[in-house]
Design a protein around this motif. Sequence first.
Motif, PDB file in Angstrom:
ATOM      1  N   ARG A   1       0.819  -1.215   0.000  1.00 27.00           N
ATOM      2  CA  ARG A   1       0.000   0.000   0.000  1.00 27.00           C
ATOM      3  C   ARG A   1       0.855   1.268   0.000  1.00 27.00           C
ATOM      4  N   LEU A   2       2.142   1.127   0.277  1.00 22.23           N
ATOM      5  CA  LEU A   2       3.034   2.283   0.216  1.00 22.23           C
ATOM      6  C   LEU A   2       3.244   2.753  -1.224  1.00 22.23           C
ATOM      7  N   GLY A   3       3.146   1.827  -2.181  1.00 19.63           N
ATOM      8  CA  GLY A   3       3.462   2.159  -3.563  1.00 19.63           C
ATOM      9  C   GLY A   3       4.968   2.183  -3.784  1.00 19.63           C
ATOM     10  N   ILE A   4       5.367   2.300  -5.032  1.00 15.93           N
ATOM     11  CA  ILE A   4       6.792   2.256  -5.349  1.00 15.93           C
ATOM     12  C   ILE A   4       7.551   3.383  -4.657  1.00 15.93           C
ATOM     13  N   GLU A   5       7.069   4.612  -4.802  1.00 13.53           N
ATOM     14  CA  GLU A   5       7.764   5.751  -4.198  1.00 13.53           C
ATOM     15  C   GLU A   5       7.742   5.670  -2.680  1.00 13.53           C
ATOM     16  N   GLY A   6       6.626   5.197  -2.125  1.00 11.78           N
ATOM     17  CA  GLY A   6       6.536   5.066  -0.680  1.00 11.78           C
ATOM     18  C   GLY A   6       7.511   4.034  -0.133  1.00 11.78           C
ATOM     19  N   ILE A   7       7.660   2.931  -0.845  1.00  8.84           N
ATOM     20  CA  ILE A   7       8.601   1.895  -0.426  1.00  8.84           C
ATOM     21  C   ILE A   7      10.036   2.406  -0.511  1.00  8.84           C
ATOM     22  N   LYS A   8      10.334   3.139  -1.572  1.00 10.90           N
ATOM     23  CA  LYS A   8      11.676   3.704  -1.705  1.00 10.90           C
ATOM     24  C   LYS A   8      11.947   4.719  -0.598  1.00 10.90           C
ATOM     25  N   SER A   9      10.938   5.513  -0.255  1.00 11.07           N
ATOM     26  CA  SER A   9      11.105   6.508   0.810  1.00 11.07           C
ATOM     27  C   SER A   9      11.267   5.836   2.165  1.00 11.07           C
ATOM     28  N   TYR A  10      10.486   4.803   2.394  1.00  6.83           N
ATOM     29  CA  TYR A  10      10.578   4.085   3.665  1.00  6.83           C
ATOM     30  C   TYR A  10      11.924   3.388   3.799  1.00  6.83           C
ATOM     31  N   GLY A  11      12.436   2.900   2.654  1.00  2.51           N
ATOM     32  CA  GLY A  11      13.743   2.235   2.641  1.00  2.51           C
ATOM     33  C   GLY A  11      13.633   0.766   2.294  1.00  2.51           C
ATOM     34  N   ILE A  12      13.951   0.422   1.041  1.00  2.00           N
ATOM     35  CA  ILE A  12      13.908  -0.990   0.648  1.00  2.00           C
ATOM     36  C   ILE A  12      14.890  -1.799   1.495  1.00  2.00           C
ATOM     37  N   ASP A  13      16.025  -1.188   1.834  1.00  2.00           N
ATOM     38  CA  ASP A  13      17.019  -1.905   2.634  1.00  2.00           C
ATOM     39  C   ASP A  13      16.450  -2.285   4.010  1.00  2.00           C
ATOM     40  N   LYS A  14      15.713  -1.365   4.649  1.00  2.00           N
ATOM     41  CA  LYS A  14      15.113  -1.677   5.952  1.00  2.00           C
ATOM     42  C   LYS A  14      14.045  -2.755   5.819  1.00  2.00           C
ATOM     43  N   LEU A  15      13.257  -2.669   4.766  1.00  3.79           N
ATOM     44  CA  LEU A  15      12.180  -3.631   4.574  1.00  3.79           C
ATOM     45  C   LEU A  15      12.713  -5.026   4.239  1.00  3.79           C
ATOM     46  N   ILE A  16      13.781  -5.082   3.472  1.00  2.60           N
ATOM     47  CA  ILE A  16      14.328  -6.393   3.115  1.00  2.60           C
ATOM     48  C   ILE A  16      14.984  -7.035   4.329  1.00  2.60           C
ATOM     49  N   GLN A  17      15.508  -6.225   5.232  1.00  3.59           N
ATOM     50  CA  GLN A  17      16.058  -6.773   6.481  1.00  3.59           C
ATOM     51  C   GLN A  17      14.947  -7.381   7.338  1.00  3.59           C
ATOM     52  N   THR A  18      13.790  -6.723   7.338  1.00  2.02           N
ATOM     53  CA  THR A  18      12.636  -7.272   8.065  1.00  2.02           C
ATOM     54  C   THR A  18      12.189  -8.586   7.453  1.00  2.02           C
ATOM     55  N   ALA A  19      12.103  -8.622   6.125  1.00  3.04           N
ATOM     56  CA  ALA A  19      11.700  -9.857   5.438  1.00  3.04           C
ATOM     57  C   ALA A  19      12.674 -10.988   5.732  1.00  3.04           C
ATOM     58  N   ALA A  20      13.960 -10.676   5.730  1.00  6.38           N
ATOM     59  CA  ALA A  20      14.971 -11.704   5.979  1.00  6.38           C
ATOM     60  C   ALA A  20      14.872 -12.271   7.389  1.00  6.38           C
ATOM     61  N   SER A  21      14.576 -11.411   8.356  1.00  8.55           N
ATOM     62  CA  SER A  21      14.466 -11.883   9.742  1.00  8.55           C
ATOM     63  C   SER A  21      13.279 -12.819   9.923  1.00  8.55           C
ATOM     64  N   GLN A  22      12.179 -12.559   9.206  1.00 10.20           N
ATOM     65  CA  GLN A  22      10.990 -13.401   9.314  1.00 10.20           C
ATOM     66  C   GLN A  22      11.080 -14.666   8.472  1.00 10.20           C
ATOM     67  N   LEU A  23      11.971 -14.658   7.513  1.00  8.41           N
ATOM     68  CA  LEU A  23      12.094 -15.808   6.613  1.00  8.41           C
ATOM     69  C   LEU A  23      12.621 -17.042   7.337  1.00  8.41           C
ATOM     70  N   SER A  24      13.288 -16.834   8.455  1.00  9.86           N
ATOM     71  CA  SER A  24      13.806 -17.961   9.234  1.00  9.86           C
ATOM     72  C   SER A  24      13.004 -18.177  10.510  1.00  9.86           C
ATOM     73  N   ASP A  25      11.806 -17.619  10.566  1.00  6.29           N
ATOM     74  CA  ASP A  25      11.001 -17.718  11.783  1.00  6.29           C
ATOM     75  C   ASP A  25      10.451 -19.123  11.960  1.00  6.29           C
ATOM     76  N   GLN A  26       9.913 -19.366  13.158  1.00  9.27           N
ATOM     77  CA  GLN A  26       9.474 -20.707  13.547  1.00  9.27           C
ATOM     78  C   GLN A  26       8.260 -21.199  12.775  1.00  9.27           C
ATOM     79  N   LEU A  27       7.253 -20.357  12.592  1.00 10.07           N
ATOM     80  CA  LEU A  27       5.999 -20.803  11.989  1.00 10.07           C
ATOM     81  C   LEU A  27       5.969 -20.561  10.480  1.00 10.07           C
ATOM     82  N   PRO A  28       5.320 -21.449   9.730  1.00 11.75           N
ATOM     83  CA  PRO A  28       5.252 -21.300   8.272  1.00 11.75           C
ATOM     84  C   PRO A  28       4.523 -20.032   7.825  1.00 11.75           C
TER      85      PRO A  28
END
Length: 329
Positions: free
Chosen positions: A234-261
């Motif tokens: 819902r942020l859109g392309i510009e919103g995601i870039k403003s928020y920081g793709i690097d910060k968001l990808i770090q969040t995704a990476a941390s959850q990718l190894s989480d306990q539940l599917p």
Amino acid sequence: MSGQALRDLNVLPPLELDKKPDGSVKGKVCIGSIDENHDKTQSKVPSTMSASSVNDVSSGNNVVEAGNSEVEYIDSENLTDLQDVDACLSTLLARLDSKEWIALCEALNNVRQLSLYHKEKMVEMLGDVIPLIVKSLKNPRSAVCKTAIMTSADIFKIYSDMIIDSVDPLLVQLLLKSSQDKRFVCEAAETALIAMTTWVSPTLLLPKLQPCLKNKNPRIRAKASMCFSRSVPRLGIEGIKSYGIDKLIQTAASQLSDQLPESREAARVLALELQSVYEKSRALPAADSEQVENTDSWEVFCQAKLPPLSAQAIIRVTCTPKDAIVAGC
């Protein structure tokens, strides 16, 4: 008294379903002194429900509470306006703090009605109303809890960003309720969380969700991951870039190894969304400095922003068949 007579007294009326004139279903339910028994009976009743108890019956230590009580689960579109708004407002806070569960459910439905039809009169009371809704979300009686959940969903829809400062306690309770075992409560909480991610701005909501991704309870982390994954697009392309793709990808990476599917799947969906945005941003005309920054491939970007194992995991879930051959995914 004969043994047969005692057995007759212990028999409670069965669940009866009657059609109302408006087509909804009215179910007569026995209200037991033990809440778990009440929940089991209530879970069989449709979303629009009426509960009426029977006369006191006691046998040994088993007692069924008496009283003629009604509570209804009313969908938002079926809520009608109040006849006496001022009278309702004057007693609302007291009734929201009531120990009588029927009165409490009625007060919660009044909050929904007032919010829908008299939003301007409710705005100033939200600071006092929301803590009482949170209290109802913690109520052990499922009828109260579900009504509070439905109230939360309407509040998100009607007030959206106006309640962001009060969203933390609501969010925690809804994440808890959406991860519990009672299906009808869980489904209602899921609906409320979807309303939250639909109507509250992602720029305001994502920072609120971030701490929940590190909660000790894996079920809460999973539900928070799903909310986070729904909010980012819902942020859109510009919103995601403003928020920081690097910060968001770090969040995704941390959850990718989480306990539940559920957490891992939400992280995979988020990673794919971020990859898509990154690739699109590389193709868009931009200033020279930005263009240079975006010339790196997705794989190089991940390796630059993440630890080696995390980068490898993100690349693995986002690489295409063609990339898989080249990168060995």
